[in-house]
Write a protein that holds these residues in place. Structure first.
Motif, PDB file in Angstrom:
ATOM      1  N   HIS A  45      72.658  34.057 -58.286  1.00 33.16           N
ATOM      2  CA  HIS A  45      72.752  35.502 -58.504  1.00 33.16           C
ATOM      3  C   HIS A  45      71.342  36.095 -58.374  1.00 33.16           C
ATOM      4  CE1 HIS A  45      73.074  39.229 -60.831  1.00 33.16           C
ATOM      5  NE2 HIS A  45      74.385  39.185 -60.554  1.00 33.16           N
ATOM      6  N   PRO A  46      71.212  37.322 -57.874  1.00 32.76           N
ATOM      7  CA  PRO A  46      69.885  37.936 -57.726  1.00 32.76           C
ATOM      8  C   PRO A  46      69.063  38.005 -59.023  1.00 32.76           C
ATOM      9  CG  PRO A  46      71.526  39.229 -56.558  1.00 32.76           C
ATOM     10  CD  PRO A  46      72.277  38.171 -57.338  1.00 32.76           C
ATOM     11  N   ALA A  47      69.715  37.911 -60.180  1.00 32.13           N
ATOM     12  CA  ALA A  47      68.971  37.937 -61.449  1.00 32.13           C
ATOM     13  C   ALA A  47      68.088  36.704 -61.623  1.00 32.13           C
ATOM     14  CB  ALA A  47      69.938  38.054 -62.627  1.00 32.13           C
ATOM     15  N   TYR A  48      68.412  35.635 -60.908  1.00 29.87           N
ATOM     16  CA  TYR A  48      67.592  34.424 -60.962  1.00 29.87           C
ATOM     17  C   TYR A  48      66.405  34.627 -60.039  1.00 29.87           C
ATOM     18  CZ  TYR A  48      71.370  31.993 -63.362  1.00 29.87           C
ATOM     19  OH  TYR A  48      72.322  31.611 -64.275  1.00 29.87           O
ATOM     20  N   GLN A  49      65.261  34.951 -60.633  1.00 28.40           N
ATOM     21  CA  GLN A  49      64.045  35.175 -59.863  1.00 28.40           C
ATOM     22  C   GLN A  49      62.844  34.785 -60.715  1.00 28.40           C
ATOM     23  OE1 GLN A  49      63.091  39.496 -59.417  1.00 28.40           O
ATOM     24  NE2 GLN A  49      65.187  39.742 -60.175  1.00 28.40           N
ATOM     25  N   ILE A 135      69.407  32.495 -67.935  1.00 28.03           N
ATOM     26  CA  ILE A 135      68.409  32.844 -66.923  1.00 28.03           C
ATOM     27  C   ILE A 135      67.019  32.846 -67.546  1.00 28.03           C
ATOM     28  CG2 ILE A 135      67.563  34.705 -65.422  1.00 28.03           C
ATOM     29  CD1 ILE A 135      70.585  35.470 -65.043  1.00 28.03           C
ATOM     30  N   GLN A 136      66.890  33.435 -68.729  1.00 24.82           N
ATOM     31  CA  GLN A 136      65.586  33.499 -69.387  1.00 24.82           C
ATOM     32  C   GLN A 136      65.075  32.112 -69.781  1.00 24.82           C
ATOM     33  OE1 GLN A 136      66.523  36.367 -72.453  1.00 24.82           O
ATOM     34  NE2 GLN A 136      65.757  38.054 -71.207  1.00 24.82           N
ATOM     35  N   ILE A 137      65.969  31.237 -70.208  1.00 20.59           N
ATOM     36  CA  ILE A 137      65.552  29.869 -70.556  1.00 20.59           C
ATOM     37  C   ILE A 137      65.062  29.150 -69.302  1.00 20.59           C
ATOM     38  CG2 ILE A 137      66.360  27.604 -71.316  1.00 20.59           C
ATOM     39  CD1 ILE A 137      68.207  29.122 -73.309  1.00 20.59           C
ATOM     40  N   ILE A 138      65.816  29.281 -68.222  1.00 18.82           N
ATOM     41  CA  ILE A 138      65.401  28.629 -66.973  1.00 18.82           C
ATOM     42  C   ILE A 138      64.072  29.210 -66.494  1.00 18.82           C
ATOM     43  CG2 ILE A 138      65.970  28.311 -64.527  1.00 18.82           C
ATOM     44  CD1 ILE A 138      68.944  28.089 -65.433  1.00 18.82           C
ATOM     45  N   GLU A 159      69.740  27.678 -59.013  1.00 18.64           N
ATOM     46  CA  GLU A 159      69.302  28.754 -59.896  1.00 18.64           C
ATOM     47  C   GLU A 159      67.850  28.546 -60.333  1.00 18.64           C
ATOM     48  OE1 GLU A 159      73.755  29.750 -61.609  1.00 18.64           O
ATOM     49  OE2 GLU A 159      72.506  28.291 -62.666  1.00 18.64           O
ATOM     50  N   ALA A 160      67.495  27.319 -60.682  1.00 17.74           N
ATOM     51  CA  ALA A 160      66.114  27.032 -61.080  1.00 17.74           C
ATOM     52  C   ALA A 160      65.152  27.282 -59.929  1.00 17.74           C
ATOM     53  CB  ALA A 160      65.990  25.582 -61.562  1.00 17.74           C
TER      54      ALA A 160
END
Length: 181
Positions: A45-49, A135-138, A159-160
């Motif tokens: 997902h685009p949130a993973y950045q 997402i924040q943890i990753i 994702e990572a």
């Protein structure tokens, strides 16, 4: 179960998989009876950045994590193929040899997993978390580890990597295809 899947896929006009490895398995196990046309791996997902160092520091403070600590993240369920007992034992040994990292475990797990983890300093069982928190943890981790013996795809690896976080995984089934670059 695999025979049932093969029989079902053999009746379709064409089959698309999420990895080349899965396509090879389908083709091999069906004796070429499946019309395998290729793979279309999912993406993050685009949130993973990537997150800036300042954002990582603030993120850790917001969750009560020492901003100077080192974090290894993992996303798993309590399936034996995910190798959680082996990961916990390896982490315990690494801790006794002086690593300063913590292992944050994301995912719904049975009591037996929680019981094993609570006896090992540095393992933090996060349980099931929201996607935003995952997402924040990753993003805040130094690495993500997915030591599974059998992954059909391994979306947490994608994702990572989308977050700029190194992904550590096993070298069997589809994960090597996912992290090859």
């Amino acid at each position: 179960q695999a025979r049932q899947w093969i029989a079902t896929y053999a009746t379709t006009d064409a089959c698309l998989s999420y990895s080349d490895w899965a396509g090879e398995v389908l083709t091999d196990q069906s004796g070429g009876k499946i019309n395998y046309i290729g793979s279309a791996p999912p993406s993050a997902h685009p949130a993973y950045q990537p997150m800036s160092q300042e954002e990582r520091r603030v993120n850790r403070e917001n969750y009560g994590i020492d901003p100077n600590s080192k974090i290894i993240g993992t996303v798993m369920r309590n399936q034996r193929r995910k190798l959680y007992p082996d990961l916990f034992e390896a982490f315990k040994k690494a801790k006794s040899n002086g690593i300063i990292h913590n292992l944050l475990v994301i995912g719904k797990n049975d009591n037996i997993v929680w019981e094993q983890a609570k006896h090992i300093p540095g393992i933090v069982m996060c349980g099931f978390v929201t996607e935003k928190l995952m997402i924040q943890i990753i993003q805040g981790s130094e690495a993500l580890i997915l030591p599974s013996l059998h992954e059909g795809f391994g979306l947490p690896l994608v994702e990572a990597m989308a977050c700029g976080i190194p992904a550590i995984t096993s070298n069997v089934f589809s994960p090597p295809e996912i992290v090859k670059d």
